[in-house]
Design an enzyme around this catalytic site. Structure first.
Site, PDB file in Angstrom:
ATOM      1  CG  ASP A  27      36.001  41.324  40.667  1.00 47.64           C
ATOM      2  OD1 ASP A  27      36.213  40.785  39.563  1.00 47.64           O
ATOM      3  OD2 ASP A  27      36.892  41.510  41.510  1.00 47.64           O
ATOM      4  CG  ASN A  75      38.630  44.488  32.575  1.00 46.48           C
ATOM      5  OD1 ASN A  75      37.512  44.907  32.892  1.00 46.48           O
ATOM      6  ND2 ASN A  75      39.441  43.956  33.483  1.00 46.48           N
TER       7      ASN A  75
HETATM    8  C1  IPE Z   1      36.992  45.466  37.869  1.00 45.66           C
HETATM    9  O1  IPE Z   1      37.275  44.116  38.015  1.00 45.66           O
HETATM   10  C2  IPE Z   1      36.431  45.723  36.486  1.00 45.66           C
HETATM   11  C3  IPE Z   1      35.096  45.199  36.220  1.00 45.66           C
HETATM   12  C4  IPE Z   1      34.323  44.589  37.060  1.00 45.66           C
HETATM   13  C5  IPE Z   1      34.627  45.420  34.878  1.00 45.66           C
HETATM   14  P1  IPE Z   1      38.731  43.544  37.739  1.00 45.66           P
HETATM   15  O2  IPE Z   1      38.660  42.092  37.987  1.00 45.66           O
HETATM   16  O3  IPE Z   1      39.198  43.976  36.402  1.00 45.66           O
HETATM   17  O4  IPE Z   1      39.578  44.303  38.848  1.00 45.66           O
HETATM   18  P2  IPE Z   1      40.970  43.922  39.538  1.00 45.66           P
HETATM   19  O5  IPE Z   1      41.909  43.500  38.430  1.00 45.66           O
HETATM   20  O6  IPE Z   1      40.698  42.785  40.485  1.00 45.66           O
HETATM   21  O7  IPE Z   1      41.379  45.161  40.254  1.00 45.66           O
HETATM   22  C1  IPE Z   2      34.349  40.575  36.465  1.00 43.24           C
HETATM   23  O1  IPE Z   2      34.729  39.273  36.735  1.00 43.24           O
HETATM   24  C2  IPE Z   2      34.000  40.773  34.998  1.00 43.24           C
HETATM   25  C3  IPE Z   2      34.957  41.611  34.260  1.00 43.24           C
HETATM   26  C4  IPE Z   2      35.998  42.209  34.733  1.00 43.24           C
HETATM   27  C5  IPE Z   2      34.693  41.761  32.839  1.00 43.24           C
HETATM   28  P1  IPE Z   2      36.225  38.803  36.544  1.00 43.24           P
HETATM   29  O2  IPE Z   2      36.381  38.304  35.132  1.00 43.24           O
HETATM   30  O3  IPE Z   2      37.176  39.861  36.941  1.00 43.24           O
HETATM   31  O4  IPE Z   2      36.297  37.585  37.545  1.00 43.24           O
HETATM   32  P2  IPE Z   2      37.500  37.224  38.512  1.00 43.24           P
HETATM   33  O5  IPE Z   2      37.809  38.447  39.319  1.00 43.24           O
HETATM   34  O6  IPE Z   2      38.637  36.802  37.639  1.00 43.24           O
HETATM   35  O7  IPE Z   2      36.970  36.111  39.350  1.00 43.24           O
HETATM   36 MG    MG Z   3      38.035  40.354  38.704  1.00 44.64          MG
END
Ligand code: IPE
Ligand code: IPE
Ligand code: MG
EC number: 2.5.1.-
Length: 250
Positions: A27, A75
């Site tokens: 994340d 997502n």
């Molecule tokens: C979790 O991250 C999913 C992945 C890393 C693929 P998210 O960014 O989607 O999670 P939330 O929304 O903060 O819970």
């Molecule tokens: C994790 O990084 C990757 C995926 C969920 C695909 P994020 O895209 O959630 O990054 P933040 O949480 O917005 O910083």
């Molecule tokens: Mg995230």
């Protein structure tokens, strides 16, 4: 890597006490990019490099399984431009990295509901799994369109179907039956969950399998999470007292 170089790299780690299975919630790509005034997709691009480095570290130190959360069932709710960028990135990465992963004996598997993914990506996924299926290095599970609840729901339906067909007795269903019907049936449960970027939640990742995982959360954004940060997490894990509900560790 030679044995000496390896020993230097993993100094301070007990290689006899490694977690068998490490799961990572990668994340913070978006926040990493924002901090630099870059579009979010640059964070995803950089995050892919991080994953490659962590996979190699797992392979080098002898961790049996790495499971990486790449795209959740939730997502899809992101802007279409980001979703399609990610789908294209996964496909390009597979095309570009497969030969090297194969050479390094990585055995790659995908978990999640793969049917809704673009057909061209599904083809690369099938090819990668087929090419590397007999490899003897690290088992690398990539979770794409993965949701823990959906996985458990699918397992319940499949088990119910076997009961309805008369192929399985209701009394014969136990915890192992459920584990066997999950996408991770080939892997032991994770010993260690790492989440980057500070959020203290599971976000629907490996809900059943995580029952006794040790949890390690770092504020570091995923694109900055390098091998030394990873080894720090392993070292922290080695200090944990895993009691599994009992009073002493065994
Ligand atoms: C979790 O991250 C999913 C992945 C890393 C693929 P998210 O960014 O989607 O999670 P939330 O929304 O903060 O819970
Ligand atoms: C994790 O990084 C990757 C995926 C969920 C695909 P994020 O895209 O959630 O990054 P933040 O949480 O917005 O910083
Ligand atoms: Mg995230």
């Amino acid at each position: 890597m030679t044995a000496q170089l390896l020993a230097n790299k993993f100094i301070g780690l007990d290689l006899q006490k490694l977690p068998q299975h490490v799961a990572v919630i990668m994340d913070g790509n978006g926040r990493w990019a924002k901090q630099r005034g870059l579009p979010r997709i640059e964070g995803h691009r950089q995050g892919a490099n991080t994953l490659k480095a962590i996979l190699r570290t797992c392979n080098d130190c002898g961790i049996n399984t790495l499971t990486a959360y790449a795209f959740s069932t939730e997502n899809w709710g992101r802007p279409m431009t980001e979703v399609s960028f990610l789908m294209t990135l996964f496909e390009k990465l597979l095309r570009k990295e497969l030969a090297e992963m194969h050479q390094e004996e990585v055995c790659i598997r995908f978990i999640g509901d793969l049917d809704p993914l673009p057909k061209t990506l599904q083809r690369e996924i099938d090819r990668a799994m087929d090419v590397t299926k007999n490899n003897t290095g690290v088992n690398f599970n990539v979770a794409i369109n993965y949701g823990g609840r959906l996985e458990i729901l699918k397992a319940c339906k499949a088990i119910a179907n076997r009961v309805a067909q008369g192929n399985l007795a209701l009394e014969a269903i136990n915890e192992a039956t459920i584990s066997d019907y999950l996408d991770t049936s080939a892997s032991p449960d994770p010993d260690l969950l790492i989440r980057t970027s500070g959020e203290m939640r599971l976000s629907n990742f490996l809900l059943w399998q995580m029952a006794y995982a040790e949890i390690y959360v770092t504020d570091t954004f995923w694109p900055d999470f390098d091998s030394s940060e990873f080894l720090k997490a392993i070292s922290d894990f080695q200090k944990r007292d895993r009691r599994f509900g009992k009073l002493t560790t065994n």
